[in-house]
Write a protein that holds these residues in place. Structure first.
Motif, short mmCIF file in Angstrom:
data_model
loop_
_atom_site.label_atom_id
_atom_site.label_comp_id
_atom_site.label_asym_id
_atom_site.label_seq_id
_atom_site.Cartn_x
_atom_site.Cartn_y
_atom_site.Cartn_z
N GLY A 129 6.56 -14.44 -23.71
CA GLY A 129 6.75 -14.00 -22.53
C GLY A 129 5.67 -14.24 -21.42
N ILE A 130 6.48 -14.27 -20.04
CA ILE A 130 5.75 -14.90 -18.33
C ILE A 130 4.35 -14.87 -18.99
CG2 ILE A 130 6.50 -13.02 -17.82
CD1 ILE A 130 6.79 -14.69 -15.04
N ASP A 131 3.35 -13.43 -19.53
CA ASP A 131 2.11 -13.11 -19.79
C ASP A 131 1.40 -14.24 -20.30
OD1 ASP A 131 2.94 -10.67 -18.17
OD2 ASP A 131 2.91 -9.04 -19.30
N PHE A 132 1.65 -13.99 -21.33
CA PHE A 132 0.86 -15.53 -22.51
C PHE A 132 1.21 -16.98 -21.60
CE2 PHE A 132 1.91 -19.08 -24.94
CZ PHE A 132 0.29 -19.00 -25.55
N LEU A 172 -2.23 -20.10 -21.03
CA LEU A 172 -2.08 -20.63 -21.24
C LEU A 172 -2.56 -21.53 -19.76
CD1 LEU A 172 1.48 -22.11 -22.64
CD2 LEU A 172 -0.76 -22.20 -23.78
N LEU A 173 -2.17 -20.85 -18.90
CA LEU A 173 -2.77 -21.30 -17.78
C LEU A 173 -4.21 -21.92 -17.53
CD1 LEU A 173 -2.04 -22.18 -14.68
CD2 LEU A 173 -1.66 -19.81 -14.34
N PRO A 174 -5.08 -20.57 -17.89
CA PRO A 174 -6.22 -20.56 -17.29
C PRO A 174 -6.73 -21.71 -18.56
CG PRO A 174 -5.70 -18.37 -17.28
CD PRO A 174 -4.89 -19.40 -18.30
N MET A 175 -6.30 -21.36 -19.81
CA MET A 175 -6.77 -23.13 -20.42
C MET A 175 -6.02 -24.93 -19.96
SD MET A 175 -6.11 -21.51 -24.33
CE MET A 175 -6.73 -22.40 -24.89
N SER A 176 -5.23 -24.29 -19.36
CA SER A 176 -5.10 -26.13 -19.41
C SER A 176 -5.88 -26.47 -17.52
CB SER A 176 -3.65 -26.14 -18.37
OG SER A 176 -2.61 -24.80 -17.77
N GLU A 231 1.18 -17.34 -18.27
CA GLU A 231 0.42 -16.68 -17.17
C GLU A 231 -1.12 -16.31 -16.82
OE1 GLU A 231 3.52 -15.95 -13.47
OE2 GLU A 231 2.67 -14.15 -14.42
N GLU A 232 -1.29 -15.80 -17.89
CA GLU A 232 -2.84 -15.20 -18.67
C GLU A 232 -3.46 -15.97 -19.77
OE1 GLU A 232 -2.46 -11.45 -20.19
OE2 GLU A 232 -1.18 -10.23 -17.25
#
Length: 319
Positions: free
Chosen positions: A78-81, A86-90, A83-84
């Protein structure tokens, strides 16, 4: 606890990945610094052909940190995974990392839309895998280099199974190895899992196990009579049943081209097979391919007039 053989014998060198020689030149160029690393989409209709293995091997050979996820799980689709997690890790400043997202075709539409932006600005690289290319948005596809993996050829699968059987001390004959390979239709992982299951059985149970794997062959003659002779879609579908799509269509093709049917009838089947193979390669759902194949086989060719009709009448074949 007994180690799972498909994991124990996962290839650690490119040369050991079976059935994907067509990809080697591009991957070797990347590993030898003759080509830049990029985002990839590894695609095949079949499971167990080496997509995840190649992603792991790339990370290992390049010395990149690997973060592995599976989009078939509720938490990671889902989108939460996106945004919360993958986004910070990348955005952590480390470009020597790979984000492996298996079964990316299971991501929700919102998650795919969000992932598009994440990939565009990622520090590091994404490798997505999928079995149904039609379910991956064109925006994601355009941001990745798509590599298509082939089903593992039966001879290659038998060779790998024979090696593992020797290393594990499994007593099994070449024809029995062929049954394991054929039953899983290019899926080497499941073939290896089946070998491990066979290894734990006594002789009688092992024989029963192998018999249970042998697929029931389609009655190609009756199928073709239903399609070409009667144009009976519903009756033809009963012969298709739940059999593996590509394997069943190929069986029908082999029977048809070697039969005594008229050339025009053979052409009708060949055209249906070609269309089905194209659909499978671009990731159309297998159930849709199966039903469309039957529709094409049941549909009479168009009527022609003039010079073309005269040639067909004389030669009995579409030109």
């Amino acid at each position: 606890m007994t180690e799972v053989w498909s994991q124990k014998y996962r290839p650690k060198e490119l040369i050991d990945i079976a059935g994907q020689d067509h990809l080697f030149s591009e991957i070797k160029a990347l590993l030898n610094d003759n080509a830049p690393m990029q985002h990839f989409l590894f695609y095949s209709p079949e499971a167990g052909v080496g997509k995840t293995t190649l992603a792991r091997l790339l990370a290992d050979k390049l010395g990149f940190q690997l973060f592995s996820y599976n989009a078939s799980s509720k938490h990671e689709r889902g989108i939460d995974f996106v945004e919360e997690e993958l986004l910070p890790m990348s955005r952590n400043g480390n470009y020597r990392q790979i984000y492996l997202l298996d079964e990316a075709d299971q991501l929700t539409g919102a998650a795919q839309a969000a992932l598009k932006g994440v990939i565009e600005n990622a520090q590091g690289y994404f490798i997505l895998t999928c079995n149904d290319l039609s379910k991956v948005s064109r925006w994601l596809q355009s941001r990745c280099r798509t590599l298509t993996f082939n089903p593992i050829p039966e001879d290659d699968a038998v060779g790998r199974l024979a090696l593992i059987a020797t290393l594990e001390g499994v007593v099994i004959t070449p024809p029995e190895l062929g049954v394991l390979a054929k039953a899983h239709n290019g899926d080497l992982r499941n073939s290896i899992n089946a070998l491990q299951a066979f290894a734990g059985l006594d002789k009688n149970d092992g024989e029963k196990f192998l018999l249970s794997l042998a697929p029931q062959k389609i009655d190609a003659n009756s199928f073709l009579k239903s399609c070409v002779g009667e144009s009976d879609y519903e009756k033809a579908m009963t012969y298709m049943g739940d059999r593996p799509t590509r394997q069943t269509i190929n069986s029908i093709f082999s029977y048809a081209v070697n039969s005594t049917a008229k050339p025009a009838a053979k052409m009708r089947i060949i055209e249906a097979v070609v269309q089905s193979e194209r659909d499978l390669l671009i990731g159309v759902n297998e159930d849709i391919v199966k039903h469309n194949f039957v529709v094409l086989c049941c549909t009479p060719p168009p009527l022609y007039t003039g010079e073309r009709a005269e040639r067909i009448s004389k030669q009995g074949v579409l030109l």
